[in-house]
Enzyme design. Structure first.
Site, PDB file in Angstrom:
ATOM      1  N   GLY A   1       0.865  -1.161   0.000  1.00  0.00           N
ATOM      2  CA  GLY A   1       0.000   0.000   0.000  1.00  0.00           C
ATOM      3  C   GLY A   1       0.902   1.211   0.000  1.00  0.00           C
ATOM      4  O   GLY A   1       1.792   1.331   0.859  1.00  0.00           O
ATOM      5  N   ALA A   2       0.724   2.096  -0.987  1.00  0.00           N
ATOM      6  CA  ALA A   2       1.663   3.202  -1.164  1.00  0.00           C
ATOM      7  C   ALA A   2       1.885   4.007   0.121  1.00  0.00           C
ATOM      8  O   ALA A   2       3.039   4.249   0.506  1.00  0.00           O
ATOM      9  CB  ALA A   2       1.197   4.104  -2.312  1.00  0.00           C
TER      10      ALA A   2
ATOM     11  N   ARG B   1      11.554  -1.051  -4.317  1.00  0.00           N
ATOM     12  CA  ARG B   1      10.429  -1.149  -5.257  1.00  0.00           C
ATOM     13  C   ARG B   1      10.402   0.094  -6.134  1.00  0.00           C
ATOM     14  O   ARG B   1      10.605   1.195  -5.638  1.00  0.00           O
ATOM     15  CB  ARG B   1       9.086  -1.311  -4.526  1.00  0.00           C
ATOM     16  CG  ARG B   1       8.972  -2.617  -3.758  1.00  0.00           C
ATOM     17  CD  ARG B   1       7.543  -2.904  -3.339  1.00  0.00           C
ATOM     18  NE  ARG B   1       6.689  -3.154  -4.493  1.00  0.00           N
ATOM     19  CZ  ARG B   1       5.359  -3.183  -4.426  1.00  0.00           C
ATOM     20  NH1 ARG B   1       4.747  -2.936  -3.289  1.00  0.00           N
ATOM     21  NH2 ARG B   1       4.649  -3.424  -5.503  1.00  0.00           N
TER      22      ARG B   1
ATOM     23  N   LYS C   1      -2.643  -1.604  -9.073  1.00  0.00           N
ATOM     24  CA  LYS C   1      -2.502  -3.054  -9.200  1.00  0.00           C
ATOM     25  C   LYS C   1      -3.046  -3.542 -10.541  1.00  0.00           C
ATOM     26  O   LYS C   1      -4.074  -3.085 -11.016  1.00  0.00           O
ATOM     27  CB  LYS C   1      -3.249  -3.731  -8.044  1.00  0.00           C
ATOM     28  CG  LYS C   1      -3.329  -5.244  -8.125  1.00  0.00           C
ATOM     29  CD  LYS C   1      -1.965  -5.904  -8.111  1.00  0.00           C
ATOM     30  CE  LYS C   1      -1.276  -5.728  -6.782  1.00  0.00           C
ATOM     31  NZ  LYS C   1       0.027  -6.423  -6.730  1.00  0.00           N
TER      32      LYS C   1
ATOM     33  N   ASP D   1      -0.808   3.796  -6.942  1.00  0.00           N
ATOM     34  CA  ASP D   1       0.585   3.876  -6.519  1.00  0.00           C
ATOM     35  C   ASP D   1       1.311   5.066  -7.123  1.00  0.00           C
ATOM     36  O   ASP D   1       2.346   5.484  -6.612  1.00  0.00           O
ATOM     37  CB  ASP D   1       1.308   2.582  -6.888  1.00  0.00           C
ATOM     38  CG  ASP D   1       0.910   1.439  -5.983  1.00  0.00           C
ATOM     39  OD1 ASP D   1       1.687   1.132  -5.064  1.00  0.00           O
ATOM     40  OD2 ASP D   1      -0.180   0.870  -6.171  1.00  0.00           O
TER      41      ASP D   1
ATOM     42  N   GLN E   1      -4.699  -9.747  -3.380  1.00  0.00           N
ATOM     43  CA  GLN E   1      -4.780  -8.770  -2.298  1.00  0.00           C
ATOM     44  C   GLN E   1      -6.216  -8.324  -2.030  1.00  0.00           C
ATOM     45  O   GLN E   1      -6.513  -7.820  -0.952  1.00  0.00           O
ATOM     46  CB  GLN E   1      -3.863  -7.583  -2.601  1.00  0.00           C
ATOM     47  CG  GLN E   1      -2.408  -7.979  -2.444  1.00  0.00           C
ATOM     48  CD  GLN E   1      -1.444  -6.959  -3.016  1.00  0.00           C
ATOM     49  OE1 GLN E   1      -1.836  -6.002  -3.664  1.00  0.00           O
ATOM     50  NE2 GLN E   1      -0.165  -7.168  -2.776  1.00  0.00           N
TER      51      GLN E   1
END
Length: 354
Positions: free
Chosen positions: A54-55, A96, A255, A244, A203
């Site tokens: 989760g950002a 990431r 996602k 994101d 998720q």
């Protein structure tokens, strides 16, 4: 049933024990495990392996992580400490590539470090701790504001489809796309939520369905390829997703599968809203073409969720973690400062000025 958002904190700082405490999102819903991380290698791995995800939560974890990593330094002065800080920052930034909050939080921590120039090591560390705690506290307020703005677009009893997990465990509290659902729950809106399972990491199934059920929300889990039929049957009146990274023109990375949901919503004339804290809006990124899309291991498709491998041995796979939803498919981008509408390259910069 006690509301989950009131009792769980997915990212915590245990400063006394020099520890970052994370809810391990890879083992939900079967286990609720909190990891206690002291080494930067473990923090890096937790971000890369999506133990924290989760950002906003990634940003909070990075802020706490760079503080704890710098705290380990044996530096005797500001200059030496800054060199060690930069090494920790660069290392965590490599975990990431897509979630802009990771870099936003690390850069904010560096900005605070530079503001303390000339001070003692202990004074700088105290400032870094203060800044990391501020990032977490602000995120909670931001999520609540996003939820209130989003709730103004919704009516009681609506059917809402969401993709992936943009809930309380992905943030400091409330979530982004799930914030209006939690706030609506408190006000008796009786939303009916449809959660895509969300490949390849499930998720939606593992996280969104779990936390909404824990909070007493009416939630129905569907496979990703069922979104069209529930829309056609009139079960969905709005789509809410997190993100994101948002480019200047409104293209949005989220996602994998989000773009397909947006295309379906456009076809069925259903509003499609992206819930995005301004820390996720990257005005230096002009379009979605400039967003680096992370590729994940093939095992996440072929074997990760099965007792036995469910694909031919050595079959080629393509496993992007995100896709980019074109701005033309997005009804509005909901920030803590209000709702941005097209043209986004004009409305998004205005959000920063409010």
């Amino acid at each position: 049933m006690e509301n989950l958002v009131s009792v769980i904190q997915s990212v915590k700082l245990d400063d006394e024990n020099n520890t970052l405490v994370l809810l391990d999102q890879t083992v939900l819903p079967n286990e609720t495990v909190f990891l206690e991380l002291k080494e930067m290698e473990d923090v890096w791995d937790a971000i890369y392996q999506l133990k924290v995800r989760g950002a906003p939560a990634i940003g909070i974890a990075a802020a706490y992580g760079v503080y704890l990593g710098t705290k380990k330094s044996s530096a005797q002065n500001y200059e030496e400490l800054f060199e060690d800080f930069k090494k920790v920052k660069e290392y965590l930034a490599s975990s990431r590539p897509t979630a802009v909050n990771l870099f936003w939080a690390l850069n904010r921590m560096e900005d605070r470090f530079k503001q303390e120039e000339g001070k003692t090591v202990s004074e700088v560390l105290a400032a870094l701790k203060e800044e990391s705690e501020a990032i977490r506290a602000e995120d909670e307020q931001i999520c609540e504001a996003i939820g209130e703005h989003a709730l103004s677009l919704l009516e009681p009893g609506m059917g809402i489809l969401t993709h992936c997990n943009a809930g309380t465990i992905a943030t400091a509290k409330y979530g982004t796309a799930l914030a209006p659902i939690y706030l609506g729950q408190e006000k008796g809106y009786q939303f009916k939520v449809y959660a895509d399972e969300t490949r390849p990491l499930l998720q939606g199934a593992r996280l969104t369905a779990w936390e909404l059920q824990q909070a007493g929300v009416d939630v129905t889990l569907i496979c990703d390829n069922m979104a069209s039929i529930v829309m056609k049957e009139g079960k969905i009146q709005a789509v809410l997703v997190g993100c994101d990274r948002v480019a200047e023109n409104g293209d949005t990375a989220n996602k994998i599968g989000t773009s397909g949901v947006a295309i379906l919503a456009k076809h069925y004339n259903i509003p499609f809203y992206v819930c995005a804290p301004l820390s996720t809006v990257d005005l230096d990124c002009k379009t979605g073409e400039d967003i680096h899309i992370e590729l994940r291991p093939s095992e996440e498709i072929t074997s990760k969720w099965y007792e036995k491998t469910m694909a031919p041995e050595d079959v080629k796979t393509y496993n992007p973690c995100f896709d980019v939803t074109d701005h033309s498919l997005i009804t509005g981008i909901i920030t803590q400062n209000g709702i941005a509408y097209a043209p986004f390259n004009e409305s998004l910069p205005n959000m920063f000025e409010k």
